[in-house]
Design an enzyme around this catalytic site. Structure first.
Site, mmCIF file in Angstrom:
data_model
loop_
_atom_site.group_PDB
_atom_site.id
_atom_site.type_symbol
_atom_site.label_atom_id
_atom_site.label_comp_id
_atom_site.label_asym_id
_atom_site.label_seq_id
_atom_site.Cartn_x
_atom_site.Cartn_y
_atom_site.Cartn_z
ATOM 1 N N LYS A 127 0.811 -1.214 0.000
ATOM 2 C CA LYS A 127 0.000 0.000 0.000
ATOM 3 C C LYS A 127 0.845 1.264 0.000
ATOM 4 O O LYS A 127 0.467 2.273 -0.601
ATOM 5 C CB LYS A 127 -0.951 -0.011 1.198
ATOM 6 C CG LYS A 127 -2.075 -1.034 1.086
ATOM 7 C CD LYS A 127 -3.025 -0.925 2.255
ATOM 8 C CE LYS A 127 -4.227 -1.836 2.086
ATOM 9 N NZ LYS A 127 -3.869 -3.254 2.003
ATOM 10 N N HIS A 246 -14.118 -2.363 10.062
ATOM 11 C CA HIS A 246 -13.557 -2.178 8.727
ATOM 12 C C HIS A 246 -13.829 -3.354 7.801
ATOM 13 O O HIS A 246 -13.222 -3.454 6.739
ATOM 14 C CB HIS A 246 -12.046 -1.896 8.796
ATOM 15 C CG HIS A 246 -11.705 -0.747 9.692
ATOM 16 N ND1 HIS A 246 -12.019 0.562 9.374
ATOM 17 C CD2 HIS A 246 -11.106 -0.706 10.918
ATOM 18 C CE1 HIS A 246 -11.616 1.348 10.346
ATOM 19 N NE2 HIS A 246 -11.071 0.608 11.290
ATOM 20 N N ARG A 303 -8.035 -8.299 -7.782
ATOM 21 C CA ARG A 303 -8.780 -9.556 -7.882
ATOM 22 C C ARG A 303 -10.255 -9.233 -8.011
ATOM 23 O O ARG A 303 -10.662 -8.068 -7.957
ATOM 24 C CB ARG A 303 -8.549 -10.411 -6.636
ATOM 25 C CG ARG A 303 -8.889 -9.659 -5.344
ATOM 26 C CD ARG A 303 -8.779 -10.532 -4.128
ATOM 27 N NE ARG A 303 -8.832 -9.800 -2.874
ATOM 28 C CZ ARG A 303 -9.929 -9.361 -2.279
ATOM 29 N NH1 ARG A 303 -11.107 -9.550 -2.858
ATOM 30 N NH2 ARG A 303 -9.874 -8.711 -1.131
#
Length: 671
Positions: A127, A246, A303
């Site tokens: 990230k 989350h 994906r």
């Protein structure tokens, strides 16, 4: 621009191996079967009799139950592909779907990896590096620290400079794992340690980044698709704002309140992000959107996503088929100008988890399973059938329920009914919680942000209480569902089978001790020719007229007709009606008095797992709800709390110990 591929031209693959399990494996098998492609399933010890194994043309065993010894073994899966003669591998989502080394290994073996190039997976897999890449591509970013320095003191300093609240996020992962919101500087170090433990367990990498937490954020993601001919399109957006810890709970498409200008801007940014890494195949670019219309890149999932069916519903596409065609070298089936939005779709994830116990996963055998009937408006994606087991080794999803209708209100009504139509016995599910969530003002009126569940907590908890009419209904159900009562229904002429409590002088009642949540009542039930009389505690007696046949109980209560399907399961009594499922516990006061209170002085493991940390010292006096220890199970950390006010006498397990389901973890003295 390339012409779209002829949809009657099948991909060139003859056989595909599916390196996954559960509902996504079943979904890929169904699409392959429609296209005339043979499928090979892989399975672990725990999945020997799983639904995806039964559906595939072939199945190959790949190892023990633990994912690290089976579904995460790239070498074993590649060997299975070679032995079966499969020309391609579909990784599904999770497991090896975003593993660049696996994609490289497939290429080296001459087997097509049905996913993006390994270079794209690497570019977006870290990230921190992805943020830098997106900045160069002109994609807007959330303020934060995305570097490699991982010293706790340094990271807290960065968080202090950014300004609280901040979000700590695992750099290598997703799915809500290794992610914590931190409100104060003094809480940062503990939250960081928890994130790093969870990230290491889930992704094998404790590296994190720190970002400014956007207040009242919406989580909006854009579905993108690229082909090997250089074309990239976006298939509009999904709103995934309704989350818990989350993790997405409800998803819908299109996003409520989305303007055409904002949709076009987000779509362009997503396509720019995909082009920046030479993307091919299905991907999702995720954004945080603020209430003022701004949006910022969060991450890209390289994906297919769990929530892709809502996109398929509103666009009329099959994204798995698109994956197969693109992987076979065909151009995208549709150009951007050929894509449009029709109607509204909502997805809910039906999990085996207990919302009343902190959403702890629930394991066991699905002794009864009935899901909504599929139709043009309702789709059910599942990897299980009645008789299958939910094990502690994998994600506890039972099914995805996806509904579509002409607008959001109509789709919302369909989803409420779809959840009410779910019947599950053998494990605890989140169906009731999901249904209560759909009835909250915030969701019904599309006031969406990632704090919606916390904001509506009072309404969600209030929904756990049953209405007054449910108690006599449950008492009659308990009496009517006994084996003797069933025999009585079959042979009403035999006096030996009568269950009406006849005695010389006056009829005797059946006494039923019922519990739902924290409520417990004693009810007396008298059987009569046309129904039942019921008395709860010391209240006035109620006359209930009705019938019971084949487990369906129909009663007139307070001027209303109520019908429920009754399914007894040991000491549990399940009632399924138009308003969903109610589960009552039947108590045996004689048996309970004999058992005594031996089990009351302990805290038991709710599932198999590993002790991460003990949180209070021996001898500590605590209040009910005080966190006592952290258990890691199903790749998530679960905090177990004190069951009552009392004293922690001692722990029977220490950090690092593996414990079984029902193991005594804490010796606890109430009072």
């Amino acid at each position: 621009m390339n012409e779209p591929a002829a949809m009657n031209t099948a991909p060139t693959f003859r056989k595909i191996l599916i390196a996954n399990r559960g509902e996504i494996a079943c979904r890929v098998i169904a699409t392959c079967r429609r296209l005339g492609i043979a499928t090979v399933a892989v399975y672990s010890d725990a999945d020997r009799n799983a639904r995806h194994v039964r559906l595939a043309d072939e199945a190959i065993h790949i190892g023990p139950a633990a994912a690290r010894d089976s579904y995460l073994r790239a070498d074993v899966i590649l060997d299975a592909a070679r032995r079966s003669g499969a020309q391609a591998i579909h990784p599904g989502y999770g497991f090896l779907s975003e593993n660049a080394e696996f994609a490289d290994a497939c290429a080296a073996a001459g087997i097509t990896f049905i996913g993006p190039p390994a270079s794209a997976i690497r570019a977006m897999g870290d990230k921190s590096a992805a943020k830098a890449l997106m900045a160069d591509a002109g994609v807007p970013l959330t303020p934060g620290y995305h570097g490699h320095q991982q010293d706790p003191g340094f990271l807290r300093g960065q968080a202090d400079a950014i300004g609280y609240p901040v979000l700590i996020k695992a750099s290598a992962g997703g799915g809500g794992k290794g992610m914590r919101k931190v409100e104060r500087s003094e809480d940062f170090i503990d939250a960081l340690a928890s994130c790093q433990r969870e990230a290491s367990a889930a992704f094998g990498n404790p590296h994190v980044l720190v970002e400014k937490y956007i207040e009242r954020p919406r989580h909006i993601e854009i579905q993108v698709f690229g082909d090997s001919h250089g074309d990239v399109v976006y298939l509009f957006e999904r709103d995934c704002s309704v989350q818990r810890r989350h993790q997405k709970v409800l998803e819908e498409a299109p996003a409520p309140g989305m303007t055409e200008a904002r949709r076009a801007a987000m779509g362009k940014a997503a396509v720019d992000a995909a082009r920046a890494v030479g993307y091919v195949g299905a991907g999702t670019v995720e954004f945080i959107a603020g209430p003022d219309g701004g949006f910022w890149f969060m991450e890209m999932n390289t994906r297919l996503q769990v929530e892709h069916p809502v996109t398929e519903f509103i666009t009329g596409t099959d994204l798995v088929e698109w994956q197969l065609r693109v992987a076979a070298g065909q151009p995208l089936p549709l150009r951007q100008e050929q894509l449009g939005i029709g109607g509204h779709a909502i997805e809910a994830r039906l999990y085996a988890e207990d919302a009343d116990r902190g959403f702890l996963p629930s394991t066991g055998t699905l002794r009864h399973l009935r899901l909504p009937a599929p139709s043009a408006h309702v789709r059910v994606d599942t990897g299980v059938e009645q008789g299958d087991s939910i094990t502690p080794f994998y994600d506890p999803m039972i099914a995805k329920l996806i509904v579509w209708d002409v607008d959001r209100d109509a789709a919302l009504a369909r989803m409420r009914q779809a959840l009410a139509d779910c019947q599950v016995v053998g494990v605890t599910t989140n169906a009731g919680f999901l249904r209560r969530l759909l009835f909250t003002d915030s969701f019904a009126q599309a006031r969406l942000d990632t704090a919606l569940i916390e904001r509506e907590q009072a309404a969600l908890e209030a929904g756990t209480h049953v209405d007054e009419a449910a108690w006599p209904l449950a008492a009659v159900a308990a009496v009517a569902s006994t084996p003797a009562a069933a025999a009585d229904a079959r042979d009403r002429q035999s006096p030996w089978q009568q269950q009406d409590g006849w005695r010389i002088g006056a009829a005797a009642p059946r006494v039923v001790h019922l519990q739902h949540g924290e409520q417990r009542h004693v009810l007396k039930v008298w059987t009569q020719p046309d129904g039942w009389q019921v008395q709860r505690d010391d209240q006035a007696m109620q006359q209930l007229n009705g019938t019971v046949a084949d487990g369906l109980l129909t009663l007139q209560i307070d001027g209303q007709r109520r019908s429920v399907q009754v399914l007894p399961d040991g000491e549990q009594l399940h009632l399924f009606g138009r308003d969903g499922q109610r589960r009552f516990t039947l108590h045996d006061p004689v048996g309970e008095s004999e058992q005594g209170v031996g089990d009351a002085g302990s805290l038991l493991a709710p599932m198999p797992g590993r002790i991460v940390a003990t949180l209070v010292a021996d001898g500590t006096v605590v209040k009910r709800g005080t966190p006592l220890l952290v258990l890691e199970a199903m790749k998530m950390e679960h905090t177990l709390q004190a069951p009552a006010d009392g004293t922690v006498k001692g722990y029977r397990a220490k950090a690092g110990d593996q414990v079984g389901d029902g193991a005594v973890l804490v010796d606890f003295e109430a009072g």
